[in-house]
Design a protein around this motif. Structure first.
Motif, short mmCIF file in Angstrom:
data_model
loop_
_atom_site.label_atom_id
_atom_site.label_comp_id
_atom_site.label_asym_id
_atom_site.label_seq_id
_atom_site.Cartn_x
_atom_site.Cartn_y
_atom_site.Cartn_z
N THR A 231 -1.85 5.24 4.62
CA THR A 231 -1.39 5.71 3.32
C THR A 231 -0.02 5.16 2.96
O THR A 231 0.19 4.69 1.84
N LYS A 232 0.87 5.19 3.93
CA LYS A 232 2.22 4.69 3.64
C LYS A 232 2.21 3.20 3.36
O LYS A 232 2.91 2.72 2.47
N THR A 233 1.43 2.48 4.13
CA THR A 233 1.35 1.05 3.89
C THR A 233 0.76 0.77 2.51
O THR A 233 1.22 -0.11 1.78
N TYR A 234 -0.26 1.55 2.18
CA TYR A 234 -0.88 1.39 0.87
C TYR A 234 0.16 1.58 -0.23
O TYR A 234 0.29 0.76 -1.13
N GLN A 235 0.92 2.64 -0.15
CA GLN A 235 1.96 2.92 -1.14
C GLN A 235 2.98 1.80 -1.19
O GLN A 235 3.36 1.30 -2.26
N GLN A 236 3.42 1.43 -0.01
CA GLN A 236 4.43 0.38 0.09
C GLN A 236 3.95 -0.90 -0.60
O GLN A 236 4.71 -1.54 -1.35
N PHE A 237 2.72 -1.23 -0.40
CA PHE A 237 2.22 -2.48 -0.96
C PHE A 237 1.88 -2.38 -2.44
O PHE A 237 1.92 -3.36 -3.16
N LEU A 238 1.56 -1.17 -2.86
CA LEU A 238 1.38 -0.97 -4.29
C LEU A 238 2.68 -1.38 -4.97
O LEU A 238 2.69 -2.03 -6.02
N ASP A 239 3.75 -0.98 -4.35
CA ASP A 239 5.07 -1.29 -4.86
C ASP A 239 5.37 -2.79 -4.76
O ASP A 239 5.84 -3.41 -5.70
N ILE A 240 5.06 -3.34 -3.62
CA ILE A 240 5.33 -4.76 -3.39
C ILE A 240 4.54 -5.64 -4.36
O ILE A 240 5.03 -6.65 -4.85
N PHE A 241 3.33 -5.22 -4.66
CA PHE A 241 2.47 -6.05 -5.50
C PHE A 241 2.63 -5.74 -7.00
O PHE A 241 1.95 -6.33 -7.83
N LYS A 242 3.50 -4.80 -7.29
CA LYS A 242 3.60 -4.30 -8.66
C LYS A 242 3.72 -5.42 -9.67
O LYS A 242 3.07 -5.41 -10.71
N ASN A 243 4.56 -6.38 -9.35
CA ASN A 243 4.78 -7.46 -10.31
C ASN A 243 3.92 -8.68 -10.03
O ASN A 243 4.27 -9.79 -10.42
N ARG A 244 2.86 -8.40 -9.33
CA ARG A 244 1.94 -9.50 -9.04
C ARG A 244 2.67 -10.71 -8.44
O ARG A 244 2.41 -11.85 -8.79
N ASN A 245 3.57 -10.42 -7.54
CA ASN A 245 4.15 -11.53 -6.80
C ASN A 245 4.03 -11.20 -5.32
O ASN A 245 3.20 -10.39 -4.93
N ASN A 246 4.86 -11.82 -4.53
CA ASN A 246 4.77 -11.61 -3.09
C ASN A 246 3.41 -11.96 -2.53
O ASN A 246 2.92 -11.33 -1.61
N PHE A 247 2.82 -12.92 -3.14
CA PHE A 247 1.55 -13.38 -2.59
C PHE A 247 1.82 -14.08 -1.26
O PHE A 247 2.91 -14.58 -1.01
N GLY A 248 0.83 -14.12 -0.43
CA GLY A 248 1.03 -14.77 0.85
C GLY A 248 -0.09 -14.48 1.82
O GLY A 248 -1.14 -13.96 1.44
N PHE A 249 0.20 -14.84 3.04
CA PHE A 249 -0.79 -14.68 4.10
C PHE A 249 -0.26 -13.59 5.04
O PHE A 249 0.73 -13.79 5.73
N TYR A 250 -0.89 -12.47 5.01
CA TYR A 250 -0.38 -11.32 5.76
C TYR A 250 -1.10 -11.15 7.09
O TYR A 250 -2.32 -11.25 7.17
N ILE A 251 -0.31 -10.89 8.11
CA ILE A 251 -0.87 -10.65 9.44
C ILE A 251 -0.56 -9.22 9.83
O ILE A 251 0.60 -8.83 9.93
N SER A 252 -1.59 -8.45 10.03
CA SER A 252 -1.41 -7.03 10.31
C SER A 252 -1.78 -6.73 11.76
O SER A 252 -2.71 -7.32 12.31
N PRO A 253 -1.07 -5.83 12.40
CA PRO A 253 -1.41 -5.50 13.78
C PRO A 253 -2.74 -4.76 13.90
O PRO A 253 -3.46 -4.94 14.87
N ARG A 254 -3.07 -3.97 12.91
CA ARG A 254 -4.30 -3.18 13.02
C ARG A 254 -5.05 -3.18 11.72
O ARG A 254 -4.48 -3.27 10.64
N ASP A 255 -6.33 -2.97 11.80
CA ASP A 255 -7.13 -3.06 10.58
C ASP A 255 -6.91 -1.89 9.63
O ASP A 255 -7.01 -2.06 8.41
N SER A 256 -6.58 -0.73 10.17
CA SER A 256 -6.37 0.38 9.24
C SER A 256 -5.15 0.09 8.36
O SER A 256 -5.14 0.41 7.17
N ILE A 257 -4.17 -0.54 8.95
CA ILE A 257 -2.99 -0.97 8.19
C ILE A 257 -3.38 -2.05 7.18
O ILE A 257 -3.01 -1.98 6.00
N ALA A 258 -4.13 -3.00 7.65
CA ALA A 258 -4.57 -4.08 6.77
C ALA A 258 -5.35 -3.53 5.58
O ALA A 258 -5.24 -4.04 4.46
N CYS A 259 -6.10 -2.49 5.82
CA CYS A 259 -6.85 -1.86 4.72
C CYS A 259 -5.91 -1.35 3.66
O CYS A 259 -6.23 -1.37 2.46
#
Lengths: 341, 341
Positions: A231-259
DNA sequence: CTGTTAGCGCTTTCAG
DNA sequence: CTGAAAGCGCTAACAG
């Protein structure tokens, strides 16, 4: 069962001996299936055991035999689904080999985590399999020094009484990074959990960094701190992606986080994998269920758990040949990353 | 630790007694923190304990004291994520109360499942919490008759030495069905796992059926057999939805299964919740992650596990007041069902 | 083939 | 406040 069902005190081997007219030793023999007992005697003893509803006390047996057919399992308190899978693997195998399993759960706090060693030692388990990044090598050495055979998952360790199952993600990670930069030039962002996710993931951060630098893309490598929560990661990324930037290749330690990242992208109208790509190092059922399905580094945690337990049993019976059994991850390409042309 | 690190045999209380110059009894007293020991003596004994690296043998203590500070946990072999959550709840609380936890995993086969009772009895645990639909009431009665206090999750049971945490889904289920038919007239399909998912779910099928009949919709109620697997359910529903029919209101026992239906619908271009609605009785993180997010019956399994363990500890200390602590599910409406107008 | 007898490591009266 | 000794329930020589 018989009328003894409502007995108030558990029946002991003494009563079985008395009732059956045989001696302690004989009763003990039939309990332990020794062959030097007449069929006749055996039958009679068994009959009175059944009649009295006698069950041997594992604890008394343990004291007398100096082993308990009890193995410990040390895991972190947060039961991620991959830990659960591993645990299943361990308990299944333990059961096959006739071992009971005592579960030791370490605290997320480093200092307290080491306490588990004390608990394990005085618990009289015959051996222990450890999956816990928090524990130090000294902790493991201590167990071994107390004659507790150990199988460690996720490290490369050897020693008297020690077997290990290193989890090798490094090569796959390097390759992933190399391939990424062959196809595109977006930055690589390693998601790192703030609360000590332990040695393994930390070393992987370095591996990723080094690889980027090695191929001259050091400036395109970032580390992003995240919290250990979907949930926290989701919120954090909602914020990060808000302006449709910060695109990239993300590497996550776990799939629940990646979700969390995946759903945030989706809910921000960002195309995965075209604009943002995500890969998870550990993959469980989440990675199949989520859409787009998640590319992961595949290691079958159930398998890891069962191998570890099997190695421990071999260690206990002094029949372990190879003391290090590394698991190499392979990559399962799904839809959260772009395919090669 | 000292040079004793490489000792070959574990040090016993005897050696501590000898080395410290005190008697067994005194050493035992300081180990057990009895107050009738001089500070001075205590200090000295503690010092030699430390120096020798002595750890009391839980097993010998258990034999002498006739309790072990060991509690058993019985769970099914398939570690679903809600079981994992429950397990976390149990182990966390057990640790707080100073209990070790022995994990007993039952076989999916009914006859073999009952064997766990024998294993639990001879394991000398002080008590056990059971979450396993496979076990019969007779099994539980047997444990109790052997003086093993039991906390059972998911049933309504009482008795000497028994506490229970019934999981009440019935009312929520009835209400859900009623509300469904107030809003629409699609058939209600209950997904039932072929391999014995046990008493709870079976009784829920009946509850659903009865409710439908009660409101005159008996002909709109169906039971559909499914396999206990996300992937298989997904495949099955891909087939079911192939011709874009079989729309309805699906009730799934678990969210991972429901995800199979959800993804199959989505991949068949079927609109959820407009054409197909899905609700899951048990909900875990899957239900949040999947899109559309899944409406579930909410029961916090971590909470259930920790309450169960707490009740067991109270049972052990003879201080349990209420022996039945039901959990009522509430509904968490998300996007896999249609909202009320 | 069966019984006797020491323990296994620790706790717990009971004396002192 | 401390020590001696008798168990806890079972196993494992050692005799017979």
């Amino acid at each position: 069962m018989s009328q003894e069902d409502y007995m108030k005190k558990r029946v002991t081997i003494y009563q079985v001996a008395r009732e059956s007219g045989y001696s302690l030793a004989t009763v003990s023999r039939v309990i332990n299936n020794k062959d030097n007992v007449t069929e006749e005697t055996k039958r009679k003893v068994l009959e009175t055991i059944e009649r009295l509803g006698y069950k041997p006390s594992a604890i008394a047996q343990g004291l007398a035999k100096s082993f308990t057919t009890n193995v410990g399992i040390v895991i972190p308190s947060a039961m991620y689904s991959y830990v659960a899978n591993m645990l299943s693997g361990m308990t299944d195998i333990a059961k096959i080999y006739g071992y009971r399993t005592t579960l030791f759960v370490t605290s997320p706090i480093q200092e307290q985590a080491s306490e588990v060693v004390e608990r394990v030692i005085s618990s009289n388990v015959d051996g222990v399999v450890i999956f816990d990044d928090q524990l130090t090598e000294a902790d493991i050495a201590k167990l071994a020094s107390y004659q507790v055979p150990v199988a460690v998952i996720g490290r490369d360790l050897t020693g008297e009484n020690v077997a290990s199952i290193p989890l090798k993600y490094e090569e796959t990670l390097r390759e992933t990074i190399r391939m990424h930069f062959e196809r595109g030039q977006e930055k690589v962002v390693f998601l790192k959990m703030t609360d000590g996710n332990g040695a393994l993931m930390n070393s992987l951060v370095d591996v990723a960094k080094n690889e980027c630098e090695k191929i001259g893309k050091g400036d395109l490598f970032e580390v992003l701190d995240i919290q250990d929560s979907y949930t926290k990661t989701y919120q954090q990324f909602l914020d990060i992606f808000k302006n449709r930037n910060n695109f990239g290749f993300y590497i996550s330690p776990r799939d629940s986080i990646a979700c969390g990242v995946l759903n945030a992208a989706r809910d921000s109208n960002i195309n995965v994998p075209e604009e943002v790509q995500i890969i998870s190092i550990i993959g469980t059922k989440y990675s199949q269920i989520v859409r787009p399905s998640l590319t992961i580094f595949d290691v079958d945690m159930y398998e890891v758990g069962s191998i570890a337990m099997r190695m421990l049993t071999k260690l206990l019976s002094k029949s372990l040949q190879t003391r290090v059994y590394p698991f190499y991850s392979s990559i399962i390409e799904r839809n959260s990353t772009r395919k090669a042309k």
